[in-house]
Design a protein around this motif. Structure first.
Motif, PDB file in Angstrom:
ATOM      1  N   ASN A 256      14.644 -31.235   7.946  1.00 53.86           N
ATOM      2  CA  ASN A 256      13.814 -30.509   6.981  1.00 53.86           C
ATOM      3  C   ASN A 256      14.574 -30.137   5.711  1.00 53.86           C
ATOM      4  O   ASN A 256      13.967 -29.784   4.702  1.00 53.86           O
ATOM      5  N   PHE A 257      15.901 -30.198   5.752  1.00 49.63           N
ATOM      6  CA  PHE A 257      16.725 -29.792   4.611  1.00 49.63           C
ATOM      7  C   PHE A 257      17.035 -30.948   3.664  1.00 49.63           C
ATOM      8  O   PHE A 257      17.544 -30.716   2.566  1.00 49.63           O
ATOM      9  N   VAL A 258      16.744 -32.168   4.086  1.00 49.12           N
ATOM     10  CA  VAL A 258      17.224 -33.349   3.357  1.00 49.12           C
ATOM     11  C   VAL A 258      16.130 -33.912   2.451  1.00 49.12           C
ATOM     12  O   VAL A 258      14.988 -34.109   2.871  1.00 49.12           O
ATOM     13  N   GLU A 259      16.503 -34.199   1.210  1.00 49.06           N
ATOM     14  CA  GLU A 259      15.529 -34.623   0.188  1.00 49.06           C
ATOM     15  C   GLU A 259      14.791 -35.898   0.587  1.00 49.06           C
ATOM     16  O   GLU A 259      13.571 -36.003   0.424  1.00 49.06           O
ATOM     17  N   ARG A 260      15.494 -36.900   1.105  1.00 47.97           N
ATOM     18  CA  ARG A 260      14.845 -38.189   1.350  1.00 47.97           C
ATOM     19  C   ARG A 260      13.761 -38.133   2.419  1.00 47.97           C
ATOM     20  O   ARG A 260      12.908 -39.004   2.490  1.00 47.97           O
ATOM     21  N   TYR A 261      13.784 -37.087   3.260  1.00 43.37           N
ATOM     22  CA  TYR A 261      12.727 -36.931   4.256  1.00 43.37           C
ATOM     23  C   TYR A 261      11.557 -36.098   3.740  1.00 43.37           C
ATOM     24  O   TYR A 261      10.536 -35.953   4.418  1.00 43.37           O
ATOM     25  N   ASN A 262      11.719 -35.496   2.556  1.00 41.61           N
ATOM     26  CA  ASN A 262      10.704 -34.600   2.005  1.00 41.61           C
ATOM     27  C   ASN A 262      10.283 -35.007   0.595  1.00 41.61           C
ATOM     28  O   ASN A 262       9.758 -34.191  -0.158  1.00 41.61           O
ATOM     29  N   CYS A 263      10.488 -36.263   0.257  1.00 40.02           N
ATOM     30  CA  CYS A 263      10.186 -36.752  -1.086  1.00 40.02           C
ATOM     31  C   CYS A 263       8.798 -37.391  -1.131  1.00 40.02           C
ATOM     32  O   CYS A 263       8.126 -37.552  -0.111  1.00 40.02           O
ATOM     33  N   ASP A 264       8.361 -37.791  -2.316  1.00 40.09           N
ATOM     34  CA  ASP A 264       7.026 -38.373  -2.485  1.00 40.09           C
ATOM     35  C   ASP A 264       6.891 -39.719  -1.773  1.00 40.09           C
ATOM     36  O   ASP A 264       5.776 -40.133  -1.454  1.00 40.09           O
ATOM     37  N   GLN A 265       8.015 -40.393  -1.534  1.00 39.72           N
ATOM     38  CA  GLN A 265       7.944 -41.685  -0.845  1.00 39.72           C
ATOM     39  C   GLN A 265       7.762 -41.497   0.670  1.00 39.72           C
ATOM     40  O   GLN A 265       6.982 -42.212   1.305  1.00 39.72           O
ATOM     41  N   ASP A 266       8.447 -40.556   1.254  1.00 42.05           N
ATOM     42  CA  ASP A 266       8.410 -40.364   2.708  1.00 42.05           C
ATOM     43  C   ASP A 266       7.330 -39.386   3.147  1.00 42.05           C
ATOM     44  O   ASP A 266       6.661 -39.578   4.159  1.00 42.05           O
ATOM     45  N   LYS A 267       7.189 -38.276   2.410  1.00 36.06           N
ATOM     46  CA  LYS A 267       6.165 -37.245   2.692  1.00 36.06           C
ATOM     47  C   LYS A 267       6.264 -36.681   4.106  1.00 36.06           C
ATOM     48  O   LYS A 267       5.266 -36.328   4.735  1.00 36.06           O
ATOM     49  N   GLY A 268       7.488 -36.617   4.641  1.00 35.96           N
ATOM     50  CA  GLY A 268       7.684 -36.025   5.959  1.00 35.96           C
ATOM     51  C   GLY A 268       7.381 -36.943   7.131  1.00 35.96           C
ATOM     52  O   GLY A 268       7.404 -36.494   8.284  1.00 35.96           O
ATOM     53  N   LYS A 269       7.137 -38.216   6.858  1.00 38.74           N
ATOM     54  CA  LYS A 269       6.745 -39.134   7.940  1.00 38.74           C
ATOM     55  C   LYS A 269       7.912 -39.443   8.879  1.00 38.74           C
ATOM     56  O   LYS A 269       7.718 -39.576  10.092  1.00 38.74           O
ATOM     57  N   SER A 270       9.133 -39.544   8.334  1.00 43.59           N
ATOM     58  CA  SER A 270      10.294 -39.810   9.191  1.00 43.59           C
ATOM     59  C   SER A 270      10.553 -38.637  10.137  1.00 43.59           C
ATOM     60  O   SER A 270      10.916 -38.841  11.304  1.00 43.59           O
ATOM     61  N   ILE A 271      10.375 -37.410   9.622  1.00 43.66           N
ATOM     62  CA  ILE A 271      10.560 -36.236  10.478  1.00 43.66           C
ATOM     63  C   ILE A 271       9.498 -36.221  11.569  1.00 43.66           C
ATOM     64  O   ILE A 271       9.786 -35.920  12.732  1.00 43.66           O
ATOM     65  N   TYR A 272       8.281 -36.566  11.215  1.00 49.33           N
ATOM     66  CA  TYR A 272       7.172 -36.623  12.187  1.00 49.33           C
ATOM     67  C   TYR A 272       7.486 -37.620  13.304  1.00 49.33           C
ATOM     68  O   TYR A 272       7.324 -37.316  14.496  1.00 49.33           O
ATOM     69  N   GLU A 273       7.966 -38.796  12.922  1.00 46.58           N
ATOM     70  CA  GLU A 273       8.286 -39.826  13.920  1.00 46.58           C
ATOM     71  C   GLU A 273       9.415 -39.367  14.837  1.00 46.58           C
ATOM     72  O   GLU A 273       9.404 -39.663  16.046  1.00 46.58           O
ATOM     73  N   GLU A 274      10.374 -38.624  14.289  1.00 46.10           N
ATOM     74  CA  GLU A 274      11.471 -38.108  15.116  1.00 46.10           C
ATOM     75  C   GLU A 274      10.953 -37.053  16.093  1.00 46.10           C
ATOM     76  O   GLU A 274      11.436 -36.952  17.225  1.00 46.10           O
ATOM     77  N   HIS A 275       9.964 -36.262  15.673  1.00 46.41           N
ATOM     78  CA  HIS A 275       9.346 -35.290  16.580  1.00 46.41           C
ATOM     79  C   HIS A 275       8.619 -35.988  17.730  1.00 46.41           C
ATOM     80  O   HIS A 275       8.702 -35.547  18.881  1.00 46.41           O
ATOM     81  N   LEU A 276       7.918 -37.060  17.415  1.00 48.78           N
ATOM     82  CA  LEU A 276       7.239 -37.829  18.468  1.00 48.78           C
ATOM     83  C   LEU A 276       8.256 -38.423  19.437  1.00 48.78           C
ATOM     84  O   LEU A 276       8.038 -38.441  20.658  1.00 48.78           O
ATOM     85  N   LYS A 277       9.366 -38.904  18.880  1.00 52.28           N
ATOM     86  CA  LYS A 277      10.422 -39.472  19.726  1.00 52.28           C
ATOM     87  C   LYS A 277      10.992 -38.406  20.654  1.00 52.28           C
ATOM     88  O   LYS A 277      11.216 -38.660  21.847  1.00 52.28           O
TER      89      LYS A 277
END
Length: 684
Positions: A256-277
């Motif tokens: 949640n602290f890292v820009e590339r996971y919270n930018c307009d390109q990602d929109k939190g999708k990588s963090i979401y996938e890690e939560h599912l994992k």
């Protein structure tokens, strides 16, 4: 520099003498607790200066009143500190400790150290193998004493015993790990890191050391590095399941602290996938059988749907002095007890209950409604604990911490038919939405148009998902004068944790410094308790971000609440962090009359500042949507002295009259949600 006046004078009135002695006591305590890094690392010249001052002061104090036991204790502790840090020859050390023991025979660790030195004194300087065995026994004895004192909450004595244990067995990994933990608690991060690296040099796959080092890297804003280290643990073949599990929880939070996971390109999708994992690889595999077995029957659901008053339970590890307690206090106090039967599930991790706990207990009229669960049992017996909680027949369970703690272990076992993720964890739980159905937020933090994915259904409260109840704060008076009126320049400041000041944040702050060539930037962190840490951080700002470090002010945290709030008088404007916005610090800033500037983004963590400012009259223009806007707003506000003066004198009132501080209306909004989702139970 000395913090007292006329230290060599013995004249004057009794009152003046008492004042001087009290000031000396404060200085001595400071010298005992806060040794510089050079002193601790063995710089002989610095040690000589430090201990000459300490021993001279403690002697002056004792001479002024030889029968005063507090002065005797301080003199004894000063002698012990000299022996413990400088490690003089045994005959000198014994002599000093004998004096210390005579002055303070009640201090056990001085007596124990003296006995140890006397026993060792007859041995040769070249230690035989038997001597090594004796040292290990001595080390084990002091290590055990250290753990006992740490458990009792006496970290000072625990630290002294641990240092003695370490000196007798410096290659012991467990000792290095424990000493590293205590250095971290003292804010001496680099010393903590050095000990962890010492372990890893000897044992490259010491996963606990890797885990602790990842935590320290994150605290130093090296979050990407910490994430790589945590993935190393998660993917290893030799780490235990428990080590992998807790590393995965930390990974989820750090993303949640890292820009590339919270930018307009990602929109939190990588963090979401890690939560599912995490849910599929850890929770589902571990609890597969009980998840299915503990489904609520139609008969049970029918019974819950008729419940009146509706039973609601709040789960947290933090029903004590902590931001969770600050933000939940108004809701707990204002609940309608005729409509709702409130329960508390306190996850006990060994911390001490305090006045906040006592106050929250006062809101829970029935003692049976306060359920206290040792945290250690959650990992060992989650199914049994969940079944025990289910016997309370709670309709709605609200997790206030989620993955920052181990709440998911209970929630996946269905402690209630309706389960909610709220407040403390800034993202989706990743849990099957048939098990954990809802997440509570507002239209600013998570607008209808959000593209950030969640497993839960989002429930947006009117206006705000946060409630600021300032009753927990001391009666701190604002400084009605802005610093720039005295200084002649604008001071920007940030009191958020250093882990939130990510590279993208510093890059933008440098632009502000360039646009305003006389402004200064003030940053607070526990890291800055050591001069060497300040120098390292300033070096990074200069070499990697090209800051003018003559216009950067670094200060350590204030450990007393009053001093912390009063220190807001040192800044004119607060700079919010991103992508992870501030929350508690943002409210503190407003309460003390200091406006903050925020940058909003496509995820929840990147929009909390926007949520707060949209609820304060006339502050929505301090919300930026782009980096350029953020810098321009900073320049504009810094160039508006009349507005800054007005806000300094009126922000507290504006905050207290806003929806953010209206606990009663906030609670009514919450209770409306509870009634609506409870009424849908029969549709399940």
């Amino acid at each position: 520099m000395s913090h007292y006046k006329n230290s060599n004078s013995i004249g004057g009135s009794v009152n003046n003498s008492n004042v001087i002695n009290n000031e000396k006591v404060d200085v001595i305590r400071g010298l005992l607790m806060n040794k510089s890094e050079e002193v601790l690392r063995g710089n002989k010249e610095i040690q000589a200066i430090h201990f000459k001052r300490l021993l001279d002061l403690s002697l002056e104090l004792l001479v002024s009143s030889p029968s005063n036991q507090e002065y005797r204790d301080l003199r004894a502790l000063s002698l012990f500190s000299f022996v413990n840090t400088c490690l003089p020859p045994n005959d000198i050390a014994i002599k000093q400790l004998e004096l210390a023991n005579q002055l303070a025979p009640n201090i056990d660790f001085i007596k124990n150290r003296l006995e140890t030195l006397k026993n060792d004194n007859s041995k040769s300087n070249s230690v035989s193998s038997n001597g090594n065995l004796d040292k290990i026994k001595i080390s084990n004895k002091f290590f055990q004493l250290s753990k006992e004192y740490q458990k009792s909450g006496d970290l000072q004595l625990g630290f002294q015993y641990l240092k003695t244990a370490y000196e007798n067995n410096q290659d012991n990994s467990e000792l290095n790990l424990n000493l590293s933990n205590l250095y971290e608690k003292q804010g001496k991060f680099q010393m903590s890191i050095d000990l962890l690296n010492r372990i890893l040099k000897k044992e490259p796959f010491h996963w606990e050391a890797h885990y602790n080092l990842a935590a320290l890297e994150h605290k130093n804003s090296l979050t990407e590095k910490a994430i790589k280290r945590l993935k190393l643990i998660i993917n290893s073949n030799s780490a235990s399941e428990n080590q992998k599990h807790k590393s995965h929880l930390l990974l989820l939070f750090y993303m949640n602290f890292v820009e590339r996971y919270n930018c307009d390109q990602d929109k939190g999708k990588s963090i979401y996938e890690e939560h599912l994992k995490y849910y599929n690889d850890k929770l589902l595999k571990r609890h597969h059988n009980t998840i299915k077995a503990l489904q609520f029957s139609k008969e049970e659901i029918a019974k819950y749907s008729k419940q009146s008053p509706i039973k609601i339970a709040y789960l947290s590890n933090h029903f004590h002095q902590h931001p969770i307690a600050y933000f939940i206090m108004g809701l707990l106090e204002s609940h309608n007890r005729q409509l709702f039967d409130i329960h508390i599930i306190q996850i006990d991790n060994g911390g001490q209950d305090d006045n906040f706990t006592k106050r929250i207990r006062g809101f829970i009229k029935n003692e049976k409604n306060w359920i206290k669960i040792p945290e250690s049992l959650i990992s060992e017996y989650p199914h049994l604990l969940s079944q025990s909680i289910r016997e309370k027949e709670i309709s709605i369970a609200v997790s206030l911490d989620m993955h920052t703690e181990k709440h998911a272990e209970l929630l996946v076992n269905r402690i209630a038919p309706i389960q909610i993720n709220y407040l403390g964890y800034p993202n989706s739980s990743g849990i099957d939405p048939s098990i954990l159905q809802y997440r509570i937020t507002d239209e600013h933090a998570d607008p209808i148009t959000t593209e950030q994915p969640f497993t839960e259904t989002l429930i947006r409260l009117p206006k705000t998902f946060l409630n600021f109840d300032p009753s927990h704060l001391p009666p701190v008076h604002q400084n009605i004068k802005c610093p720039f009126e005295t200084n002649g320049f604008i001071t920007f400041g940030c009191y958020n944790t250093l882990s939130k000041i990510q590279p993208c944040t510093l890059t933008l702050w440098k632009r502000i410094q360039d646009k305003l060539p006389t402004c200064k930037i003030l940053i607070k962190s526990p890291l800055f308790i050591l001069e060497s840490s300040c120098n390292d951080y300033l070096g990074t700002l200069k070499d990697e971000y090209h800051f003018d470090i003559s216009r950067v002010i670094l200060k350590p945290y204030s450990f007393d609440t009053n001093s912390h709030y009063l220190s807001y008088s040192d800044m004119d404007i607060s700079l919010d962090t991103f992508p992870y916005n501030g929350t508690t610090t943002s409210f503190d800033s407003l309460y003390m009359g200091v406006p903050f500037i925020t940058l909003s983004g496509p995820t929840h963590v990147h929009s909390v500042g926007k949520s707060i400012l949209n609820n304060i009259p006339s502050l929505s223009d301090l919300i930026a949507a782009t980096n350029d806007q953020y810098a321009d707003i900073a320049v504009s506000l810094a160039s508006s002295p009349d507005r800054l003066k007005y806000l300094r004198n009126n922000l507290r009132s504006l905050l207290s009259n806003s929806p953010l501080s209206n606990s009663k209306q906030f609670t009514l909004n919450f209770e409306k949600v509870y009634k609506e989702i409870h009424s849908k139970l029969n549709n399940k």
